[in-house]
Design an enzyme around this catalytic site. Structure first.
Site, PDB file in Angstrom:
ATOM      1  N   TYR A   1       6.790 -24.131  33.455  1.00  9.96           N
ATOM      2  CA  TYR A   1       6.879 -23.304  32.256  1.00  9.96           C
ATOM      3  C   TYR A   1       8.265 -23.483  31.652  1.00  9.96           C
ATOM      4  CZ  TYR A   1       2.770 -20.809  34.139  1.00  9.96           C
ATOM      5  OH  TYR A   1       1.533 -20.490  34.636  1.00  9.96           O
TER       6      TYR A   1
ATOM      7  N   PRO B   1      -8.281 -13.497  31.456  1.00  8.88           N
ATOM      8  CA  PRO B   1      -8.982 -12.229  31.674  1.00  8.88           C
ATOM      9  C   PRO B   1      -9.574 -11.646  30.396  1.00  8.88           C
ATOM     10  CG  PRO B   1      -6.622 -11.866  31.645  1.00  8.88           C
ATOM     11  CD  PRO B   1      -6.823 -13.358  31.633  1.00  8.88           C
TER      12      PRO B   1
ATOM     13  N   GLY C   1     -10.868 -13.833  28.074  1.00 10.92           N
ATOM     14  CA  GLY C   1     -11.446 -15.034  27.506  1.00 10.92           C
ATOM     15  C   GLY C   1     -10.354 -15.976  27.040  1.00 10.92           C
TER      16      GLY C   1
ATOM     17  N   THR D   1     -13.396 -19.481  23.654  1.00 17.52           N
ATOM     18  CA  THR D   1     -14.530 -18.561  23.704  1.00 17.52           C
ATOM     19  C   THR D   1     -14.320 -17.340  22.811  1.00 17.52           C
ATOM     20  OG1 THR D   1     -13.594 -17.472  25.669  1.00 17.52           O
ATOM     21  CG2 THR D   1     -15.155 -19.274  26.038  1.00 17.52           C
TER      22      THR D   1
END
Length: 298
Positions: A61, A212, A214, A218
């Site tokens: 990251y 969590p 989507g 989606t």
């Protein structure tokens, strides 16, 4: 009424069930410094002030940017703070995600995590599979877990987890070492990983869902808000659709741990308010009718 507990076990530790995923503290595409460094620092400070004691991060990251930010803001760390990282992937010169799953690469990533986080040991390290493409990893699982257990024996990490994995891999891993957590894609609208959740429940393993709410593929939170069942329960509890989706996860398994990420203090506080939402049997029945959407594979 399903009573949602605010704490649970992560290996031998007790953590607040809503933690913090630090990935969004990096710049766009999880590269470089945050666009607003002061806001990123404020989120970390506020998270710990509000009782978060489980932070999920990773060396890629940035790379290193998020780890260094965590160390800058929070070191020396509170005694109860659990920091989890992951190995198995890296970034190339252009910022692309590449596989880094050979034993020597796993060791090098853990060593870099230790340096950038200013730690003598890491509380939990997840072995992340599937980075860099869908092709099967040719490195035997036993060699990968062997590298992590060697590091554990050396005192450089405490707990081992698995990420983006299958029930068969978890079962094989359990023959070698205890597994503290599994991180896979799972949400109220994507329950394809239910067999793995059941396996975790059977073995008392913490389950940490990513996506969590989507994913962009989606529809994410917008799709949740458009679902009539979620909208109805949200209105009943004077909550947002995202809060109800997170509350459903907490109600689904008592060792489900959430690590929603954000770079906004207001959004952080909204996420942390979820563990005060108590869903009743009527709510849960309604939420069983949520349309199940597929999750992307990567």
């Amino acid at each position: 009424m399903t009573t949602i507990t605010q704490t649970s076990r992560l290996g031998d530790r007790t953590v607040r069930r809503i933690g913090f995923g630090a990935m969004q503290l990096a710049g766009p595409w999880v590269l470089g410094p945050p666009q607003d460094p002061d806001a990123a620092r404020a989120v970390l400070r506020r998270a710990v002030e509000l009782g978060v004691n489980h932070i999920d991060t990773a060396q890629p990251y940035g790379p290193d940017v998020v780890n260094e930010l965590i160390a800058e803001v929070l070191h020396p760390y509170p005694d109860d703070l659990v920091i989890a990282t992951k190995v198995g992937g890296a970034r190339d010169a252009e910022g692309g995600w590449i596989r880094a799953s050979r034993p020597e690469q796993l060791r090098a990533t853990v060593e870099q995590d230790l340096r950038s986080l200013r730690l003598e040991h890491i509380d939990l390290v997840n072995m992340r599979f599937g980075v860099g493409g869908p092709e099967p990893d040719t490195i035997p699982l036993a060699e990968q877990l062997g590298a992590l257990t060697d590091l554990r024996d050396e005192g450089k990490l405490d707990l081992i987890g698995l990420s983006t994995t299958s029930a068969d891999v978890i079962k094989a891993a359990l023959e070698t070492t205890p597994i503290a957590e599994v991180q896979n894609a799972f949400s109220i609208a994507n329950r394809t990983d239910e067999p793995v959740v059941d396996l975790c429940r059977e073995h008392g393993i913490a389950y940490v869902p990513y996506y969590p709410l989507g994913s962009a593929f989606t529809g994410g939170p917008k799709a949740l808000a458009a679902d009539p069942s979620i909208a109805s329960v949200a209105a009943k509890h004077n909550a947002s659709a995202s809060q109800i989706a997170l509350a459903w996860l907490l109600a689904h398994y008592d060792r489900m741990l959430l690590i929603p990420g954000t770079s906004s203090v207001a959004h952080l506080e909204e996420n942390l308010a979820v563990d005060s939402i108590q869903l009743d049997a009527e709510d849960l029945t309604a939420l069983d009718h949520v349309t199940h959407l597929g999750a992307p594979s990567f």
